[in-house]
Design an enzyme around this catalytic site. Structure first.
Site, PDB file in Angstrom:
ATOM      1  N   GLU A  56       1.300  -1.224  -0.258  1.00 15.50           N
ATOM      2  CA  GLU A  56       0.315  -0.310   0.020  1.00 15.50           C
ATOM      3  C   GLU A  56       1.390   1.271   0.079  1.00 15.50           C
ATOM      4  O   GLU A  56       1.962   1.342   0.801  1.00 15.50           O
ATOM      5  CB  GLU A  56      -0.693   0.174   1.022  1.00 15.50           C
ATOM      6  N   LYS A  63     -10.160   2.365  -3.061  1.00 17.63           N
ATOM      7  CA  LYS A  63     -10.593   2.181  -1.426  1.00 17.63           C
ATOM      8  C   LYS A  63     -12.089   2.919  -1.096  1.00 17.63           C
ATOM      9  O   LYS A  63     -11.639   4.180  -1.231  1.00 17.63           O
ATOM     10  CB  LYS A  63      -9.118   2.740  -0.611  1.00 17.63           C
ATOM     11  N   CYS A  91      -5.224  -2.445   3.370  1.00 15.25           N
ATOM     12  CA  CYS A  91      -5.247  -2.335   4.596  1.00 15.25           C
ATOM     13  C   CYS A  91      -6.245  -3.458   5.556  1.00 15.25           C
ATOM     14  O   CYS A  91      -6.732  -3.982   5.395  1.00 15.25           O
ATOM     15  CB  CYS A  91      -4.835  -1.078   5.305  1.00 15.25           C
TER      16      CYS A  91
END
Length: 562
Positions: A308, A372, A429
């Site tokens: 990430e 995301k 994440c």
């Protein structure tokens, strides 16, 4: 002894022996001692979470919780009794979350000059807020509390229901759900394929709380029956897990050779623009490193994965760096990387940023992208009700992006079509901690695209060498079991791993170590798991069942009193 006999008459709980004496003292506690015991019991329960995984700690924690509610429930029903139970629940939750989430404080020290003053907000403030869910749950348990084994199911209903609410309300935060006490063991975690994480929570609470009846049961059957039943359920869960796990390794996808890069770049260096060339050089050098005679470099793998937010700049707007990367990628090789992304057309006056997964191909061409969807409050953006207040006192989100990140448009974007791979269920994440949210519903409900793996790119360097990264990995690993999909996880500082669809770790790099991880890609299980098909429906049925058992116990008490 007068007080002991009076308490027995009021509560129906026997006293005698060392265990009964301990229970009696806890039940009779009140005021600050009772509250302190609740906080301590919650803190002990946190030891059942990864990386410790001490299940007996949860046994002690929930057994004490039962006795504390026994004491708070003594006497006539009323708002004072509900208040006392809520205070016990809040204290238990506060201790549990402080002991389980203290490592959040490490993130405030990455840029200590800006955030150190706010550390109490994360280390104490967040647990104080999260404990409200347990306060609500313990008060709800009081409404169906009884003297016998039924109260174990009242507590299970209260805690599991509170956990579900915690995982969904206000964007949700299901971190360290009590079900993870089972979710860290390979055999016991297999139950998640049937009932998911919340179902594991409902199972573990009455099992862990069962020893409470050893000191409070009115007969041998009442004392030992719940313990025998709990042990039998735990044994059955372990046997199911042993049966479900194949004796040999899972099959692998032909022609896929993965290379995961764990650069272990320090967080304070990672986002320093002046380090851009050094960061890219490190990634490229690791990506082409020889690790064995069969893996001499990029030429011997098919897919390279970087973690990430790999770059301290917008790589999509840097054709020179894209060209450098594209030049080392042969035509049949693909790079999957985390990166901040700006919406095009880009203007500094109206900039919109996403935390994204990019795919890069030969020549530096950008392929499929995932933005995301489920952002981290306070980490990636400031929640709207608080943003003005927090900005006024000088607090911004941890990730230094003007205005914070913007969420992706819809969860259905999560399926990435990467050449050479099965359809990819992409997560970044924090998104990996949400049960049932990994695979978009439209990919399963009659959809033509069925994912073949879960991809999780993360950067846990914020939290250093603390329990946080271990907890994060354990939760992502459980998603593989729930969904019946292999997990490919790449983390900047660890833990990077390839996990098969049964939760077995095929290959991994430890926390805090720079390295290259080469692995084949395990296949998904044939068909679908019960949980991936039914979601939380089995949990809802179990929750209702626990409530009915608790009601039955309370009714027996009422009939006995009559």
């Amino acid at each position: 002894m007068t007080l002991a006999r009076k308490s027995d008459a009021q509560t129906g709980l026997p006293v005698g022996g060392w265990l009964e004496a301990i229970a009696h003292r806890i039940i009779l506690s009140h005021g600050w001692p009772r509250f302190g015991l609740a906080v301590l019991a919650g803190a002990v329960g946190a030891l059942a979470m990864p990386p410790y995984g001490i299940l007996p700690a949860l046994v002690v924690s929930l057994t004490v919780a039962v006795w504390l509610i026994d004491g708070a429930s003594a006497g006539p029903r009323g708002w004072r009794t509900l208040r006392d139970c809520a205070l016990v629940g809040w204290g238990w939750g506060f201790g549990y979350f402080v002991a389980g989430l203290w490592w959040l404080g490490a993130a405030f020290l990455v840029e200590a000059d800006q955030f150190a003053w706010a550390m109490p907000l994360g280390v104490v403030g967040l647990p104080a807020v999260l404990a409200v869910f347990y306060a609500f749950g313990f008060a709800a348990a009081r409404l169906v509390w009884s003297r016998g084994a039924g109260r174990l199911f009242a507590l299970a209903f209260a805690i599991a229901g509170s956990e579900w609410l915690r995982g969904h309300l206000f964007t949700g935060f299901p971190w360290n759900n009590v079900g993870m006490a089972l979710g860290g063991n390979l055999w016991l975690m297999q139950g998640a394929s049937l009932v998911g994480l919340y179902g594991l929570s409902l199972i573990v609470v009455p099992i862990a709380a069962a020893p409470a009846t050893l000191a409070t049961g009115a007969s041998p059957r009442a004392r030992f029956g719940p313990l025998v039943l709990g042990g039998s359920i735990l044994a059955a869960l372990a046997l199911f897990g042993a049966w479900r796990i194949p004796s040999g390794p899972d099959a692998t996808i032909a022609g896929v050779r993965l290379r995961l890069i764990q650069p272990n770049i320090q967080q304070d260096d990672k986002f320093e623009p002046g380090h851009r060339d050094a960061v890219v050089d490190k990634y490229l050098a690791l990506s082409d490193r020889a690790t064995s005679p069969e893996r001499s470099g990029i030429a011997d793998v098919t897919h390279i994965v970087w973690p990430e937010s790999a770059f301290p700049f917008l790589i999509q707007r840097d054709p020179q760096t894209l060209g450098r990367i594209g030049a080392v990628l042969p035509r049949d090789k693909h790079l999957i990387t985390g990166a901040a992304r700006a919406q095009e057309p880009f203007t500094r006056e109206h900039a919109v940023f996403f935390n994204a997964i990019l795919t890069i191909e030969h020549g530096g061409t950008l392929g499929p992208i995932y933005d995301k969807v489920h952002l981290v409050p306070f980490g990636e953006y400031l929640p709207a009700p608080f943003d003005a207040i927090l900005k006024a006192v000088g607090l911004r989100q941890f990730v230094s992006v003007p205005g914070g990140f913007t969420p992706g448009l819809r969860a259905g974007q999560r399926i990435l079509a990467v050449p050479g791979l099965p359809p990819v269920a992409a997560t970044i994440c924090y998104e990996s901690i949400f049960p049932g949210a990994i695979v978009p519903a439209d990919a399963l409900d009659g959809g033509a695209v069925v994912p073949g793996l879960i991809l999780n790119l993360t950067n846990d360097a914020w939290f250093g060498n603390t329990p946080g990264p271990h907890q994060h990995f354990a939760q992502a690993r459980l998603r593989a079991v729930e969904e019946g999909l292999p997990l490919v996880r790449d983390a900047n500082s660890g833990i990077s791993a390839v996990v098969d669809a049964h939760g077995r770790i095929v290959a991994a790099l430890p926390l805090g170590q720079e390295g290259v991880l080469d692995a084949e890609l395990p296949a998904r299980i044939p068909g679908r798991t019960v949980y991936s098909f039914l979601g939380d429906a089995p949990f809802a049925a179990m929750l209702l069942g626990a409530l009915l058992v608790a009601f039955a116990g309370r009714r027996r008490d009422a009939n006995g009193a009559a």
